[in-house]
Each structure stands twice: as structure tokens, then as C-alpha cells.
Design an enzyme around this catalytic site. Sequence first.
Site, PDB file in Angstrom:
ATOM      1  N   LYS A 156       0.839  -1.208   0.000  1.00 49.72           N
ATOM      2  CA  LYS A 156       0.000   0.000   0.000  1.00 49.72           C
ATOM      3  C   LYS A 156       0.874   1.258   0.000  1.00 49.72           C
ATOM      4  O   LYS A 156       0.669   2.173  -0.795  1.00 49.72           O
ATOM      5  CB  LYS A 156      -0.885   0.008   1.251  1.00 49.72           C
ATOM      6  CG  LYS A 156      -1.522   1.349   1.541  1.00 49.72           C
ATOM      7  CD  LYS A 156      -2.405   1.327   2.770  1.00 49.72           C
ATOM      8  CE  LYS A 156      -1.706   1.548   4.094  1.00 49.72           C
ATOM      9  NZ  LYS A 156      -1.435   2.943   4.436  1.00 49.72           N
ATOM     10  N   ASN A 157       1.846   1.305   0.906  1.00 45.33           N
ATOM     11  CA  ASN A 157       2.613   2.538   1.083  1.00 45.33           C
ATOM     12  C   ASN A 157       3.644   2.779  -0.015  1.00 45.33           C
ATOM     13  O   ASN A 157       4.317   3.814  -0.028  1.00 45.33           O
ATOM     14  CB  ASN A 157       3.265   2.564   2.471  1.00 45.33           C
ATOM     15  CG  ASN A 157       2.217   2.751   3.559  1.00 45.33           C
ATOM     16  OD1 ASN A 157       1.074   3.103   3.269  1.00 45.33           O
ATOM     17  ND2 ASN A 157       2.597   2.506   4.810  1.00 45.33           N
ATOM     18  N   ARG A 174      -4.982  10.158   4.706  1.00 41.29           N
ATOM     19  CA  ARG A 174      -3.987  11.222   4.874  1.00 41.29           C
ATOM     20  C   ARG A 174      -2.948  11.229   3.759  1.00 41.29           C
ATOM     21  O   ARG A 174      -2.406  12.267   3.420  1.00 41.29           O
ATOM     22  CB  ARG A 174      -3.253  11.054   6.205  1.00 41.29           C
ATOM     23  CG  ARG A 174      -4.140  11.031   7.403  1.00 41.29           C
ATOM     24  CD  ARG A 174      -3.312  10.834   8.641  1.00 41.29           C
ATOM     25  NE  ARG A 174      -2.383  11.953   8.814  1.00 41.29           N
ATOM     26  CZ  ARG A 174      -2.703  13.111   9.346  1.00 41.29           C
ATOM     27  NH1 ARG A 174      -3.918  13.313   9.787  1.00 41.29           N
ATOM     28  NH2 ARG A 174      -1.819  14.075   9.458  1.00 41.29           N
ATOM     29  N   CYS A 194      -5.784  12.285  13.745  1.00 46.63           N
ATOM     30  CA  CYS A 194      -5.652  10.899  13.317  1.00 46.63           C
ATOM     31  C   CYS A 194      -5.595  10.025  14.561  1.00 46.63           C
ATOM     32  O   CYS A 194      -5.135  10.475  15.611  1.00 46.63           O
ATOM     33  CB  CYS A 194      -4.364  10.779  12.509  1.00 46.63           C
ATOM     34  SG  CYS A 194      -3.895   9.116  12.095  1.00 46.63           S
ATOM     35  N   ARG A 241       0.168  13.987  13.642  1.00 49.54           N
ATOM     36  CA  ARG A 241       0.617  13.843  12.265  1.00 49.54           C
ATOM     37  C   ARG A 241       0.505  15.123  11.440  1.00 49.54           C
ATOM     38  O   ARG A 241      -0.222  15.189  10.451  1.00 49.54           O
ATOM     39  CB  ARG A 241      -0.116  12.689  11.576  1.00 49.54           C
ATOM     40  CG  ARG A 241       0.073  11.375  12.312  1.00 49.54           C
ATOM     41  CD  ARG A 241      -0.562  10.216  11.615  1.00 49.54           C
ATOM     42  NE  ARG A 241       0.178   9.815  10.434  1.00 49.54           N
ATOM     43  CZ  ARG A 241      -0.251   8.879   9.590  1.00 49.54           C
ATOM     44  NH1 ARG A 241      -1.400   8.292   9.792  1.00 49.54           N
ATOM     45  NH2 ARG A 241       0.470   8.536   8.551  1.00 49.54           N
ATOM     46  N   ASP A 247       4.611   0.271  12.034  1.00 47.64           N
ATOM     47  CA  ASP A 247       3.425  -0.372  11.454  1.00 47.64           C
ATOM     48  C   ASP A 247       3.302  -1.847  11.846  1.00 47.64           C
ATOM     49  O   ASP A 247       2.343  -2.515  11.452  1.00 47.64           O
ATOM     50  CB  ASP A 247       3.430  -0.232   9.925  1.00 47.64           C
ATOM     51  CG  ASP A 247       3.170   1.201   9.486  1.00 47.64           C
ATOM     52  OD1 ASP A 247       2.706   2.000  10.311  1.00 47.64           O
ATOM     53  OD2 ASP A 247       3.433   1.517   8.311  1.00 47.64           O
ATOM     54  N   ARG A 276      -8.580  -0.844   4.424  1.00 52.58           N
ATOM     55  CA  ARG A 276      -7.732   0.227   3.904  1.00 52.58           C
ATOM     56  C   ARG A 276      -6.380  -0.306   3.451  1.00 52.58           C
ATOM     57  O   ARG A 276      -5.794   0.235   2.509  1.00 52.58           O
ATOM     58  CB  ARG A 276      -7.487   1.293   4.989  1.00 52.58           C
ATOM     59  CG  ARG A 276      -8.712   2.132   5.292  1.00 52.58           C
ATOM     60  CD  ARG A 276      -8.315   3.302   6.141  1.00 52.58           C
ATOM     61  NE  ARG A 276      -7.120   3.919   5.590  1.00 52.58           N
ATOM     62  CZ  ARG A 276      -6.243   4.621   6.279  1.00 52.58           C
ATOM     63  NH1 ARG A 276      -6.428   4.816   7.567  1.00 52.58           N
ATOM     64  NH2 ARG A 276      -5.187   5.154   5.699  1.00 52.58           N
TER      65      ARG A 276
HETATM   66  N1  EPU Z   1       6.011  14.459  11.199  1.00 49.96           N
HETATM   67  C1  EPU Z   1       5.941  15.781  11.549  1.00 49.96           C
HETATM   68  N2  EPU Z   1       5.739  16.685  10.553  1.00 49.96           N
HETATM   69  C2  EPU Z   1       5.593  16.321   9.244  1.00 49.96           C
HETATM   70  C3  EPU Z   1       5.670  14.955   8.908  1.00 49.96           C
HETATM   71  C4  EPU Z   1       5.892  14.047   9.917  1.00 49.96           C
HETATM   72  O1  EPU Z   1       6.069  16.144  12.714  1.00 49.96           O
HETATM   73  O2  EPU Z   1       5.403  17.191   8.393  1.00 49.96           O
HETATM   74  C5  EPU Z   1       6.237  13.453  12.251  1.00 49.96           C
HETATM   75  C6  EPU Z   1       5.050  12.515  12.406  1.00 49.96           C
HETATM   76  O3  EPU Z   1       4.032  13.061  13.206  1.00 49.96           O
HETATM   77  C7  EPU Z   1       5.701  11.296  12.998  1.00 49.96           C
HETATM   78  C8  EPU Z   1       7.068  11.281  12.315  1.00 49.96           C
HETATM   79  O4  EPU Z   1       7.284  12.600  11.836  1.00 49.96           O
HETATM   80  O5  EPU Z   1       5.867  11.484  14.371  1.00 49.96           O
HETATM   81  C9  EPU Z   1       7.223  10.331  11.151  1.00 49.96           C
HETATM   82  O6  EPU Z   1       6.074  10.383  10.332  1.00 49.96           O
HETATM   83  P1  EPU Z   1       6.124  10.156   8.761  1.00 49.96           P
HETATM   84  O7  EPU Z   1       5.972  11.482   8.099  1.00 49.96           O
HETATM   85  O8  EPU Z   1       7.296   9.331   8.395  1.00 49.96           O
HETATM   86  O9  EPU Z   1       4.779   9.331   8.528  1.00 49.96           O
HETATM   87  P2  EPU Z   1       3.892   9.376   7.244  1.00 49.96           P
HETATM   88  O10 EPU Z   1       4.728   9.644   6.069  1.00 49.96           O
HETATM   89  O11 EPU Z   1       2.718  10.246   7.499  1.00 49.96           O
HETATM   90  C10 EPU Z   1       4.149   6.856   6.599  1.00 49.96           C
HETATM   91  C11 EPU Z   1       3.232   5.697   6.377  1.00 49.96           C
HETATM   92  C12 EPU Z   1       2.645   5.261   7.713  1.00 49.96           C
HETATM   93  C13 EPU Z   1       3.798   4.861   8.628  1.00 49.96           C
HETATM   94  C14 EPU Z   1       4.778   6.034   8.774  1.00 49.96           C
HETATM   95  C15 EPU Z   1       6.004   5.705   9.595  1.00 49.96           C
HETATM   96  C16 EPU Z   1       2.443   6.064   4.125  1.00 49.96           C
HETATM   97  C17 EPU Z   1       1.325   6.399   3.219  1.00 49.96           C
HETATM   98  N3  EPU Z   1       2.185   6.089   5.443  1.00 49.96           N
HETATM   99  O12 EPU Z   1       3.352   7.886   7.176  1.00 49.96           O
HETATM  100  O13 EPU Z   1       1.824   4.123   7.454  1.00 49.96           O
HETATM  101  O14 EPU Z   1       3.314   4.500   9.888  1.00 49.96           O
HETATM  102  O15 EPU Z   1       5.212   6.468   7.469  1.00 49.96           O
HETATM  103  O16 EPU Z   1       6.695   4.645   9.032  1.00 49.96           O
HETATM  104  O17 EPU Z   1       3.529   5.747   3.676  1.00 49.96           O
HETATM  105  C18 EPU Z   1       0.082   2.602   7.854  1.00 49.96           C
HETATM  106  O18 EPU Z   1       0.333   2.081   6.748  1.00 49.96           O
HETATM  107  O19 EPU Z   1      -0.698   2.066   8.683  1.00 49.96           O
HETATM  108  C19 EPU Z   1       0.701   3.874   8.203  1.00 49.96           C
HETATM  109  C20 EPU Z   1       0.240   4.659   9.172  1.00 49.96           C
END
Ligand code: EPU
Length: 420
Positions: A22-23, A94, A118, A123, A307, A399
Site C-alpha cells: 500500500k505505502n 492522509r 488521526c 501527524r 506499522d 484500507r
Molecule cells: N512528522 C511531523 N511533521 C511532518 C511529517 C511528519 O512532525 O510534516 C512526524 C510525524 O508526526 C511522525 C514522524 O514525523 O511522528 C514520522 O512520520 P512520517 O511522516 O514518516 O509518517 P507518514 O509519512 O505520514 C508513513 C506511512 C505510515 C507509517 C509512517 C512511519 C504512508 C502512506 N504512510 O506515514 O503508514 O506508519 O510512514 O513509518 O507511507 C500505515 O500504513 O498504517 C501507516 C500509518
Amino acid sequence: MDKIFIEGGRTLKGSIRISGAKNAALPLMAATILAPGQHVLHNVPDLRDTRTMLVLLESFGITWQRREKDNALLIDATNLDNIEASYDLVKTMRASVLVLGPLLARMGQARVSLPGGCAIGARPIDFHMQGLGRLGVELSLEQGYVEGKIDGRLQGSDVNFDIPSVTGTENILMAATLAEGVTTIKNAAREPEIGNLVDMLINMGARIEGKGTDRLVVHGVNELRSAEARVIPDRIETGTYLIAVGATGGELTLTDCDPTHLASLIDKLREVGLDIEEGVDHLWVARHGALKSVDIKTMPYPGFPTDLQAQIMALMSISQGLSVITETIFENRFMHVAELARMGADIRIDGKSSIVKGRSGLSGAQVMATDLRASASLVIAALAAEGETEISRVYHLDRGYDNLAGKLNNVGARIRRVKE
Ligand code: EPU
């Protein structure tokens, strides 16, 4: 809202084919925005989230179809006549924010709803916005929407992430491909899904160095072309089934997966007492003896994935001893604790850690899925529990897991889905 009923206590035996991730699929789909023409994506899993992404792309004027003979997804991004990602779509997924970078790169403007709260944490998307700001985008927040625009092309620059962000890195990477000059992304996330995106972008004509490292250098090009790409296997789906065998006993062969993406989990599961054999594109797992508790700390890749935190917690709740599970990525990713407790698990939350005291067994109960991976942990607990478990709100599972009930039923589980 559908429910599933799981009859516990049955061991798993057989073979499961792992679907595309998915990701990885979501950023690849978003990347099609960058270039006109027909893109061909292979191994895209049919999930609620990938369907949402298709609806989002359609809302921009992009068309798509599934090619039956090889189940490829054909996405034609020639026509692009809207630059707004609506609240209705973003609030259900998201990852919709992934269209921000590509829209700005190709159209010079974008309007994307700010994702709200969320179940697993606040996030925010401030890193995405700061990074795009560094590339010269003028950003503002209007009526709940992030509005970005730039006169002319994006400008290459240095983008430094305070902490590595997966979708943040992907957004900046996509935007930078069409920027003027060089962009260096420092402290970039290193998840395999980003490597998958880098490969696709290179196929599209992008010039990127540093794949798989925390420093990505993008030499902007004037234009990109449509391309073909294959979504990598879902490491979280793979990990979920490995852990499930730990909980139920028996043995499984997982095919079409990539064991190299799961080194941290495989090490831990061996410590727990599972037998695991790794092939190039398959894994064999079996549980013979007792389960031993281990400590877990989630970390960015290649560390233990957040995850899979909920799923391993379900396993630790029936292992011998005490396990400390520390969540360092998201501040509120323990929603499954209260539900696991309903099944008899002994877990105490202490700040960022959960202390799990293993018990000899769990018992079936009525529980509620609170987010995608929390739901998977309830399925694992239910497979191991005595009696029947009823899990409500299973749309969370839809999802991100391709045919989870069907795949598990094929290897001996008894899962019934009831429409409501
Ligand atoms: N963060 C910030 N500001 C930002 C972006 C991130 O503070 O602008 C923080 C987040 O709140 C978190 C950390 O940085 O504490 C890391 O978050 P990240 O941005 O890496 O998460 P994401 O890109 O929103 C993706 C996956 C998630 C997975 C996380 C961590 C996708 C579509 N989603 O989310 O997947 O948990 O990386 O590996 O790639 C899932 O599949 O169930 C899922 C939640």
C-alpha cells in the site's frame, strides 16, 4: 459497517501470496501526475486506500483502467484540469497529501485540504510545507486548505528534515524532479517504499542519486515522460502473517515477498523462538516451541517498523515473560492496548512504552478496530484466543490489507465477515 467473527485456536498451515505494498503503491500513483501519457503500474493492491487514490486522481481529470490480462493499472495523466484535493477525500486518507508535490511541480499550483487529526497521533505536515517552501513555493492556509503556488519552475535547494518523514521525503523528491537546479534532501527517510519511488521516477527520466540512503540528490530536469513500474511487496503484510504464525503455531510459506525488507522483525521473531528460513522472494516460518518475550523499540527504517508494533504486542501478550514495547514514531499509537485488554491481555502503558506481561492465553471478546494496524493486532490476538472474537469497524483493515480474511481462511483460519 461490516464486522468479522474469528474462531480462535486454529493453527495456520499453507502458503500465502504477498500483495503489493500500500505505502509504495500510493506514492507511485501520485507520481503519475508528474508526466502526461499513459503510465503502467504492476502489482498495485486492490485496497480501500488505492481506490481512494484513484478517485483523487480522477478528480484532477486523470483517467485509469485495469488491464485484465496482467492485472496492470493503466493511468493516463495527459489531461490535468483541477488542482484541488478535497477535504472529503483527504479526511479518509492522509496519504492524499502526496499529490501536493507533483501538482506543484507540473501545474505550479495546488490546493490540498489539510489532513485533520488521526487515531495514531497529530501527524502534522509542516515538514512537507517547509520543504516545498525551500523549493520556492508560496504557501498559505485558507479555509482548511494548504494553497501553494509558484511563478515559473520550482527552484532546487537543500531540504533538511528534523526527523525523517516518509511521505515528506516522497513529496519533496517528486517536486524536486522538475525543479530548476539541484535539490539535496538531507536526513531523508530510507524506507524501501522510497526506493521504489526513486526507481519509478528514474524510469520517468528523473536524475536522482543516493537511493536507499538518507541523502538524496535530485538534478532537476525540464520534463518527465510516462513510465512503467512495479510496486514492491508489502513488508507490513508479510510481517503481519509471520507474527500470526507465532500466535497460532503451524507453518506458513509466504511467497512474492522481500525478506531483506524485514531484517529487524525476522531477528526479533527468531529471538521469540520462531523458525524462519529466508529465500530470495519467499519466507518459511514455523512455531514449534514456547514463545519468549522480547523488548521492542520502533524506529525509522531499517529499525523495527511502527506499522508492526501493534501486531507484535498481540504476540507478546501470549509470550513467556515481560516485554517492553516503546513507540518512538507516533505519540498515540497504543489504541489497541485497551482492546487487547478486553481479550485478557495484561498491558500497562507508561508514557511512550507499554509493558506487556505475557499470559498463557487470551479469550475471545467483542472488540473494536481503531486504526489499520491496531485492527491487524486484534486479528492476530483473535486467531490465538480461545472462543470467538467479534471485531467491529473492519473498514480499517480494508484500507491496507488485501483480502486478509480470504488469505487466512485458505491456510486454516476460520473468519466470517458479516455485512451490516
Ligand atoms: N512528522 C511531523 N511533521 C511532518 C511529517 C511528519 O512532525 O510534516 C512526524 C510525524 O508526526 C511522525 C514522524 O514525523 O511522528 C514520522 O512520520 P512520517 O511522516 O514518516 O509518517 P507518514 O509519512 O505520514 C508513513 C506511512 C505510515 C507509517 C509512517 C512511519 C504512508 C502512506 N504512510 O506515514 O503508514 O506508519 O510512514 O513509518 O507511507 C500505515 O500504513 O498504517 C501507516 C500509518
